[in-house]
Design an enzyme around this catalytic site. Structure first.
Site, PDB file in Angstrom:
ATOM      1  N   LEU A 172       7.854  24.460  45.433  1.00  8.87           N
ATOM      2  CA  LEU A 172       7.049  23.107  44.766  1.00  8.87           C
ATOM      3  C   LEU A 172       7.153  21.771  45.355  1.00  8.87           C
ATOM      4  O   LEU A 172       6.507  20.858  45.132  1.00  8.87           O
ATOM      5  CB  LEU A 172       7.594  23.456  43.159  1.00  8.87           C
ATOM      6  CG  LEU A 172       7.148  24.499  42.650  1.00  8.87           C
ATOM      7  CD1 LEU A 172       7.691  24.470  41.080  1.00  8.87           C
ATOM      8  CD2 LEU A 172       5.781  24.838  42.648  1.00  8.87           C
ATOM      9  N   GLY A 173       8.376  21.718  45.751  1.00  2.00           N
ATOM     10  CA  GLY A 173       8.824  20.317  46.519  1.00  2.00           C
ATOM     11  C   GLY A 173      10.298  20.451  47.247  1.00  2.00           C
ATOM     12  O   GLY A 173      10.632  21.576  47.389  1.00  2.00           O
ATOM     13  N   GLY A 174      10.552  19.357  48.068  1.00  2.00           N
ATOM     14  CA  GLY A 174      11.688  19.558  48.763  1.00  2.00           C
ATOM     15  C   GLY A 174      12.167  18.199  49.407  1.00  2.00           C
ATOM     16  O   GLY A 174      11.309  17.212  49.345  1.00  2.00           O
ATOM     17  N   GLY A 175      13.194  18.070  50.019  1.00  2.00           N
ATOM     18  CA  GLY A 175      13.667  17.011  50.852  1.00  2.00           C
ATOM     19  C   GLY A 175      14.864  17.051  51.376  1.00  2.00           C
ATOM     20  O   GLY A 175      15.194  18.373  51.915  1.00  2.00           O
ATOM     21  N   PHE A 177      17.645  17.237  50.032  1.00  2.00           N
ATOM     22  CA  PHE A 177      18.761  18.030  49.237  1.00  2.00           C
ATOM     23  C   PHE A 177      18.378  19.448  49.379  1.00  2.00           C
ATOM     24  O   PHE A 177      19.461  20.232  49.222  1.00  2.00           O
ATOM     25  CB  PHE A 177      18.401  17.637  47.774  1.00  2.00           C
ATOM     26  CG  PHE A 177      17.037  17.701  47.143  1.00  2.00           C
ATOM     27  CD1 PHE A 177      16.680  19.027  46.731  1.00  2.00           C
ATOM     28  CD2 PHE A 177      16.196  16.886  47.189  1.00  2.00           C
ATOM     29  CE1 PHE A 177      15.502  19.262  46.141  1.00  2.00           C
ATOM     30  CE2 PHE A 177      14.821  17.100  46.818  1.00  2.00           C
ATOM     31  CZ  PHE A 177      14.666  18.439  46.089  1.00  2.00           C
ATOM     32  N   VAL A 180      12.547  23.319  45.904  1.00  2.34           N
ATOM     33  CA  VAL A 180      12.493  23.573  44.414  1.00  2.34           C
ATOM     34  C   VAL A 180      11.375  24.775  44.409  1.00  2.34           C
ATOM     35  O   VAL A 180      10.399  24.557  45.146  1.00  2.34           O
ATOM     36  CB  VAL A 180      11.820  22.444  43.715  1.00  2.34           C
ATOM     37  CG1 VAL A 180      11.688  22.666  42.344  1.00  2.34           C
ATOM     38  CG2 VAL A 180      12.716  21.192  43.871  1.00  2.34           C
ATOM     39  N   ASP A 287      16.169   6.067  41.360  1.00  2.00           N
ATOM     40  CA  ASP A 287      15.305   6.525  42.688  1.00  2.00           C
ATOM     41  C   ASP A 287      13.718   6.543  41.853  1.00  2.00           C
ATOM     42  O   ASP A 287      13.109   7.639  42.108  1.00  2.00           O
ATOM     43  CB  ASP A 287      15.758   8.072  43.087  1.00  2.00           C
ATOM     44  CG  ASP A 287      14.974   8.327  44.219  1.00  2.00           C
ATOM     45  OD1 ASP A 287      14.389   7.654  45.021  1.00  2.00           O
ATOM     46  OD2 ASP A 287      14.832   9.490  44.430  1.00  2.00           O
TER      47      ASP A 287
END
Length: 477
Positions: A172-175, A177, A180, A287
């Site tokens: 679903l998402g990421g970066g 860290f 998801v 953030d």
């Protein structure tokens, strides 16, 4: 010796503060002259066929959770539910006149009957159908709470696969860290999202613990809630409330959505409600950006703030400095590595609002260095063409947030009292001019995607070089 000055606690807001009025079907009744009355519970004309009066929603739901219950019951005997197909390119547009909101002008007005063709188009929010007339509803009720009670989560060691079904194929998402993923708790069938954090050092674990401790303090419908936290030797899994509407800006740029200033008011008010609560609990998000504002559903105006990975507990007596964030939304004090406070979040709210009503990023430069220099100059003007149709109240709201001196910015409580975020029911009925922000926002999102793609290609090339040379280097996003 440095003299420490205690910063006052967050503005508690107006005494006996109440949430913004809920714009529901009970506040709208048809008059003989085609105008709309804001008197509640006014009986319809006896000659009207009450069987033709409907409330429509393109999700097919009854709307009980989306409306203010007490008011909705008043029309229960007169209204019935129906479904409008979700097939067309756009919905009826409500437009806001610049300057004097009380003066009508040509164009679509709240309450003007729509053509049959318009009824077949995609309707992104519920409507009232009275005979052949269609009346748009802007949903400004608070978002629903998490599907589980607020929990005091403790990071624990366990086998994740024993308790949760994780869909590791769907990201679903990421970066920096981690990633998801969607997941389901096996014992209850509860749908959640799992934020998977890579643990390569003790600092990574401390960051995860900080997020858990911060979210334990926050229980508000405009803030995402944490369900569980589990650690393994190499990863930490944070299980969070699932919010299925996607990023706010991704919804706004969709072809089937037309953003009006009154929509922005509803969105920004909810963001400020969440931040007001957060600051009352002495938590700084640090953030805030469009990616971290998500919609509860694809058709509602309800939003929640997510991602507290960089949030901090704020103690005014201990001056806090940070050196992280996204360049476009950094405040001048973060760039200068000065002390941060409640007003640091409010700068980001100003940038988000500027973008929402205009489609332009106020300080965006050709690279991060140029962007941060623009922030330090603090020259966010309203001379661009998209601001021609933006109200003076909106410009004043933004101007009181994008203030270089942090002590000069409005607090979240002051934002909630600002005229731009109040009297929404009247403004919704007087909207009559479409903003020019949607196309500009699409351009912005395309630029953002392009930058991410360039980074991915660059990263792949660097890894190839590392593999061929045997040299180990760190790669930062």
């Amino acid at each position: 010796m440095e003299t420490k000055v205690l910063e006052p606690s967050p503005d508690p807001g107006p005494s006996g503060a109440t949430p913004a009025p809920c714009l529901d079907s009970s506040s709208i009744t048809k008059k003989d002259d085609g105008e709309i009355s804001d008197q509640k519970n006014v009986p319809f004309n006896k000659e009207e066929n009450r069987s033709d009066i409907q409330i429509s929603s393109n999700d097919g739901s009854s709307g009980k959770d989306d409306e203010c219950p007490a008011d909705a019951l008043k029309l229960k005997s007169n209204l019935k539910l129906a479904t409008v197909n979700n097939t067309g390119p756009s919905r009826p547009s409500l437009e806001l006149r610049a300057g004097d909101l009380s003066l009508p002008s040509p164009g679509f007005k709240f309450g003007i009957p729509l053509s049959p063709a318009a009824m077949e188009r995609d309707l992104q929010s519920p409507v009232i159908i009275i005979g052949q007339d269609v009346f748009q509803i802007i949903d400004d009720c608070p978002p629903p709470p998490a599907p589980f009670p607020h929990r005091m989560v403790t990071l624990r060691t366990a086998d994740v696969t024993d308790m949760y079904d994780l869909n590791m194929d769907d990201i679903l998402g990421g970066g920096r860290f981690g990633e998801v993923h969607m997941c389901t708790e096996k014992s209850s069938g509860l749908q959640l999202v799992a934020k998977v954090l890579k643990v390569q050092s003790e600092r990574d674990r401390e960051m995860a613990l900080n997020e858990v401790n911060v979210m334990n303090q926050l229980d508000h419908t405009n803030l995402i809630q944490m369900f569980d936290a589990v650690e393994t030797p190499t990863e930490i899994f944070l299980f969070l409330e699932y919010v299925g509407g996607g990023e706010l800006f991704m919804r706004i740029i969709d072809d089937s959505y037309q953003l009006m200033e009154v929509d922005a008011m509803v969105f920004v008010r909810q963001i400020c409600e969440g931040i007001f609560y957060m600051h009352q609990m002495y938590v700084l998000h640090l953030d805030l950006k469009p990616e971290n504002i998500v919609c509860v559903s694809p058709i509602s105006h309800k939003v929640k703030i997510i991602d507290f990975g960089l949030a901090r507990r704020y103690k005014p007596q201990n001056k806090l400095k940070v050196s992280f964030g996204t360049a476009e939304f950094l405040s001048p004090e973060v760039i200068n590595f000065d002390h941060v406070s409640f007003s640091t979040d409010m700068w980001s709210v100003g940038v988000i609002t500027y973008m929402m009503v205009s489609g332009l990023s106020p300080f965006l430069g050709g690279n991060d260095t140029e962007t941060m220099n623009n922030v330090l100059l603090g020259d966010a003007d309203f001379d661009e063409e998209p601001f021609e149709l933006v109200s003076e109240e909106a410009k004043d709201f933004i101007s009181n947030l994008l203030v270089k001196e942090k002590n000069g910015r409005m607090s979240a409580a002051q934002c909630l009292r600002h005229p731009w975020l109040n009297d929404l029911a009247r403004k919704a009925k007087l909207c009559n001019r479409l903003l020019k922000s949607q196309m500009e926002l699409r351009k912005y999102m395309m630029r953002r995607r392009w930058k991410k793609n360039v980074f991915a290609v660059t990263a792949a090339n660097r890894f190839l070089k590392i593999g061929s040379s045997g040299c180990l280097t760190s790669l930062a996003e």
